[in-house]
Design an enzyme around this catalytic site. Structure first.
Site, PDB file in Angstrom:
ATOM      1  N   SER A 269       0.802  -1.224   0.000  1.00 23.60           N
ATOM      2  CA  SER A 269       0.000   0.000   0.000  1.00 23.60           C
ATOM      3  C   SER A 269       0.842   1.286   0.000  1.00 23.60           C
ATOM      4  CB  SER A 269      -0.940  -0.083   1.195  1.00 23.60           C
ATOM      5  OG  SER A 269      -1.822   0.980   1.233  1.00 23.60           O
TER       6      SER A 269
ATOM      7  N   GLU B  47     -12.630   5.746   6.306  1.00 20.13           N
ATOM      8  CA  GLU B  47     -11.665   6.198   7.296  1.00 20.13           C
ATOM      9  C   GLU B  47     -11.225   7.592   6.852  1.00 20.13           C
ATOM     10  OE1 GLU B  47      -9.314   2.850   9.420  1.00 20.13           O
ATOM     11  OE2 GLU B  47      -8.926   2.605   7.305  1.00 20.13           O
TER      12      GLU B  47
ATOM     13  N   ASN C 253      -8.445   8.634   6.470  1.00 22.76           N
ATOM     14  CA  ASN C 253      -7.311   8.548   5.556  1.00 22.76           C
ATOM     15  C   ASN C 253      -7.709   8.292   4.099  1.00 22.76           C
ATOM     16  OD1 ASN C 253      -7.877   5.773   5.325  1.00 22.76           O
ATOM     17  ND2 ASN C 253      -6.399   5.209   6.898  1.00 22.76           N
TER      18      ASN C 253
ATOM     19  N   ARG D 247      -4.057   5.172  21.054  1.00 15.19           N
ATOM     20  CA  ARG D 247      -4.229   3.740  20.742  1.00 15.19           C
ATOM     21  C   ARG D 247      -2.928   3.191  20.174  1.00 15.19           C
ATOM     22  NH1 ARG D 247      -4.492   3.562  15.166  1.00 15.19           N
ATOM     23  NH2 ARG D 247      -4.931   1.345  15.091  1.00 15.19           N
ATOM     24  N   ALA D 248      -2.714   1.898  20.404  1.00 13.74           N
ATOM     25  CA  ALA D 248      -1.535   1.257  19.817  1.00 13.74           C
ATOM     26  C   ALA D 248      -1.767   1.103  18.326  1.00 13.74           C
ATOM     27  CB  ALA D 248      -1.333  -0.109  20.456  1.00 13.74           C
TER      28      ALA D 248
ATOM     29  N   GLY E 175      -1.709  -0.562  14.745  1.00 17.80           N
ATOM     30  CA  GLY E 175      -1.779  -1.960  14.326  1.00 17.80           C
ATOM     31  C   GLY E 175      -0.717  -2.276  13.287  1.00 17.80           C
TER      32      GLY E 175
ATOM     33  N   ARG F 185      -0.342   5.875  18.797  1.00 18.92           N
ATOM     34  CA  ARG F 185      -0.744   7.109  18.121  1.00 18.92           C
ATOM     35  C   ARG F 185      -1.655   7.915  19.035  1.00 18.92           C
ATOM     36  NH1 ARG F 185       1.239   5.978  13.248  1.00 18.92           N
ATOM     37  NH2 ARG F 185       0.752   3.986  12.254  1.00 18.92           N
TER      38      ARG F 185
HETATM   39  C1  16G Z   1      -4.195  -0.521   7.876  1.00 21.39           C
HETATM   40  C2  16G Z   1      -5.648  -0.529   7.530  1.00 21.39           C
HETATM   41  C3  16G Z   1      -6.161   0.879   7.431  1.00 21.39           C
HETATM   42  C4  16G Z   1      -5.897   1.608   8.729  1.00 21.39           C
HETATM   43  C5  16G Z   1      -4.437   1.544   9.078  1.00 21.39           C
HETATM   44  C6  16G Z   1      -4.222   2.067  10.472  1.00 21.39           C
HETATM   45  C7  16G Z   1      -6.826  -2.104   6.112  1.00 21.39           C
HETATM   46  C8  16G Z   1      -6.905  -2.732   4.752  1.00 21.39           C
HETATM   47  N1  16G Z   1      -5.867  -1.206   6.267  1.00 21.39           N
HETATM   48  O1  16G Z   1      -3.438   0.063   6.852  1.00 21.39           O
HETATM   49  O2  16G Z   1      -7.519   0.807   7.175  1.00 21.39           O
HETATM   50  O3  16G Z   1      -6.280   2.947   8.639  1.00 21.39           O
HETATM   51  O4  16G Z   1      -4.020   0.198   9.072  1.00 21.39           O
HETATM   52  O5  16G Z   1      -2.898   1.928  10.821  1.00 21.39           O
HETATM   53  O6  16G Z   1      -7.606  -2.411   6.988  1.00 21.39           O
HETATM   54  P1  16G Z   1      -2.427   2.066  12.333  1.00 21.39           P
HETATM   55  O7  16G Z   1      -3.081   0.965  13.115  1.00 21.39           O
HETATM   56  O8  16G Z   1      -0.946   1.947  12.239  1.00 21.39           O
HETATM   57  O9  16G Z   1      -2.862   3.408  12.815  1.00 21.39           O
HETATM   58 ZN    ZN Z   2      -3.668   1.118   0.218  1.00 20.65          ZN
END
Ligand code: 16G
Ligand code: ZN
Length: 530
Positions: A63, A373, A375, A498-499, A501, A507
């Site tokens: 991505s 989202e 984003n 939040r941690a 993912g 963050r």
């Molecule tokens: C992933 C997720 C995206 C989310 C991002 C958050 C999918 C396909 N992608 O890229 O939707 O906004 O994680 O990242 O679900 P973070 O947990 O590091 O903030």
């Molecule tokens: Zn993407």
């Protein structure tokens, strides 16, 4: 099973590495991924057998990440993300310490999941433009060959295009075939829906699209050719897919959203519509430079509100007043967007944890669920009941008939399997043309509260446990109380931690009535968390 072991030996697991199938599948430095992709191939094949030979998708992409990264994720038969209960199986296969133990895990899954190994598994896959893609595809093919899986390599595709293909293939003989299962079938479906929606509507002029130097560039070009320049004019920038180091570099949806500025080097007239895709074209944000030169971002929240308002008006105009429409957001949605949806649009809002699968499932609970989202990842999903109502409704006036035709075309224009930047781009373009809006009119629907997102390095992010759709911390004990006490001091203040993912960090998001206050709040909450 020697075939299995021989194949696995060609893809040794790096020692002392723990892998985990997260919100976006497996994602990391590409040189660590060979064994992971091989093992995901094994799981894809098992999943297909478990689902009576339905076709499963595999996407190789990272991505918006840097060019050196790559990733892999599975797509379920209806084009959805892998069912959550199978994520642990992906994780356990990826972490089997030896080839022999991998075989044990694999056979264990066959028996505990009740997989019928007589069934021929079917898998389709595609990748983005990263340099590491072809070698990872070879690892995947090795697993598919070792498990005697029927597979089709779709080469380069955007992530949502692969989701589309998977759904088409699995619905081809059903009552609701989703579309022709080819790349051109995808363009044809979107283009014909777009052209229907634009009948009698003056074109809104050109949109400049930054394709993050990724797979979206060649695919948008093909889509635009299929739609036709008479109704869709786009100028494609950042399309250097032959220079892999440029992918997502100083451009793309993630850059624009997080930096809140134009990609350097872009020259756009004031009030001209611009959009950015991310590296696999499943995220879209819009933006423009105002007449005084200030940058204005139109993010996923703005796209959600635009779509929800248009669909709300259209269903009413068509006479389908009983369809319930709802919007799904995450904690990152700007507070102004949430009040605009509930107060001005008078629609319900649901908040879910971050990650597309959560939003998607919540959206399916409405007749028409709009989810985005902030984003820029999102789409609209129509329930079977809603599709049936739309198909069967007998209009009572020419105006209702026209609105109904538009609604039907809209169903085809929207990629309902997953957020799709190309489909969303056409959706926004249609809506702006119908409303005769430029970006400024769209931006004027509500004003974002000033906000700040910071990344905090912590010693153990797993210590941060949230509740209430990630808006409140349960652990470490006492931290949420401190955040609450702080937030209470700021006008329209809101903040959460939040941690992540996807990264080893926590963050912190904050918003408040004034820019300086939002920034101060983020800084102070970050201090509490650190
Ligand atoms: C992933 C997720 C995206 C989310 C991002 C958050 C999918 C396909 N992608 O890229 O939707 O906004 O994680 O990242 O679900 P973070 O947990 O590091 O903030
Ligand atoms: Zn993407």
């Amino acid at each position: 099973m020697s075939l299995f072991l021989e194949a696995s030996q060609r893809h040794p697991k790096p020692e002392n590495r723990k892998f985990s199938y997260g919100t976006a599948g497996f994602r990391m430095k590409a040189d660590l991924l060979d064994s992971v992709v091989f093992r995901v191939g094994l799981l894809a094949s098992l999943r297909s057998q478990k689902l009576q030979g339905k076709t499963i998708g595999v996407v190789i992409t990272a991505s918006h990440n840097v060019p050196e990264d790559n990733g892999v994720k599975l797509v379920d038969p209806m084009g959805e993300m892998l069912e959550a209960s199978w994520e642990v199986h992906a994780t356990s296969l990826a972490n089997a310490p030896s080839d022999e133990q991998l075989l044990v895990e694999y056979e264990n899954l066959i028996s505990t999941l009740g997989v019928n190994t007589e069934i021929t598994p079917k898998v389709v896959f595609a990748r983005d433009t990263r340099e590491s893609g072809p070698a990872l595809v070879a690892a995947l093919q090795d697993a598919l060959a070792a498990t005697k899986t029927d597979f089709v390599d779709h080469g380069l595709l955007t992530t949502p295009q692969l989701h589309y293909l998977v759904r088409c293939i699995n619905t081809i003989d059903s009552e609701q075939p989703y579309g022709e299962p080819t790349e051109q079938g995808y363009y044809n479906k979107l283009a014909s829906a777009y052209r229907k929606l634009m009948v009698g509507i003056p074109s809104n002029g050109e949109v400049t699209v930054d394709c993050a130097n990724g797979v979206g560039a060649p695919k948008l070009r093909l889509l635009a050719e299929t739609v036709g320049r008479d109704v869709f004019q786009c100028s494609i920038v950042n399309d250097s897919v032959d220079q892999p180091s440029k992918l997502n570099h100083q451009c793309g949806a993630d850059f624009v959203k997080t930096q809140q500025r134009l990609p350097p080097g872009s020259h756009v007239a004031s009030l001209a519509r611009c959009a950015s895709l991310d590296g696999d074209a499943d995220r879209l944000v819009y933006y423009f430079n105002d007449s005084d030169g200030t940058f204005r971002l139109l993010d996923g929240d703005k796209i959600a509100t635009l779509a929800a308002s248009f669909i709300g008006d259209l269903t009413k105009a068509a006479g389908l007043r009983s369809l319930n429409i709802g919007v799904v957001q995450t904690a990152y949605a700007n507070g102004s967007s949430t009040s605009y949806i509930t107060k001005t649009l008078a629609l319900p809002v649901v908040c879910t944890p971050t990650g597309v699968k959560h939003l998607h499932h919540a959206a399916l609970k409405f007749d028409i669920g709009v989810y985005f989202e902030a984003n820029g990842h999102g789409t609209v999903v129509f329930s079977n009941g809603a599709l049936q109502d739309i198909a069967e409704y007998v209009p009572e006036s020419p105006a209702q008939a026209a609105a109904l035709e538009n609604l039907k075309a809209l169903v085809d224009l929207i990629n309902q399997t997953v957020g799709d930047a190309l489909s969303d781009l056409l959706l926004v373009e249609v809506i702006l043309a119908h409303k005769r809006w430029g970006p400024k009119e769209w931006d004027g629907t509500y004003t974002d509260l000033p906000n700040r997102l910071v990344r905090v390095e912590v010693s153990d992010r797993t210590a941060f446990m949230t509740t209430d759709a990630e808006r409140r911390l349960m652990e470490p004990v006492g931290v949420q109380e401190k955040i609450d006490a702080l937030v209470g001091k700021y006008k329209q203040g809101r903040s959460f931690a939040r941690a992540s993912g996807t990264e080893d960090a926590v963050r912190v998001y904050s918003e408040a009535a004034e820019r300086g206050e939002a920034e101060e709040l983020a800084r102070l909450v970050a201090e509490i968390v650190a």
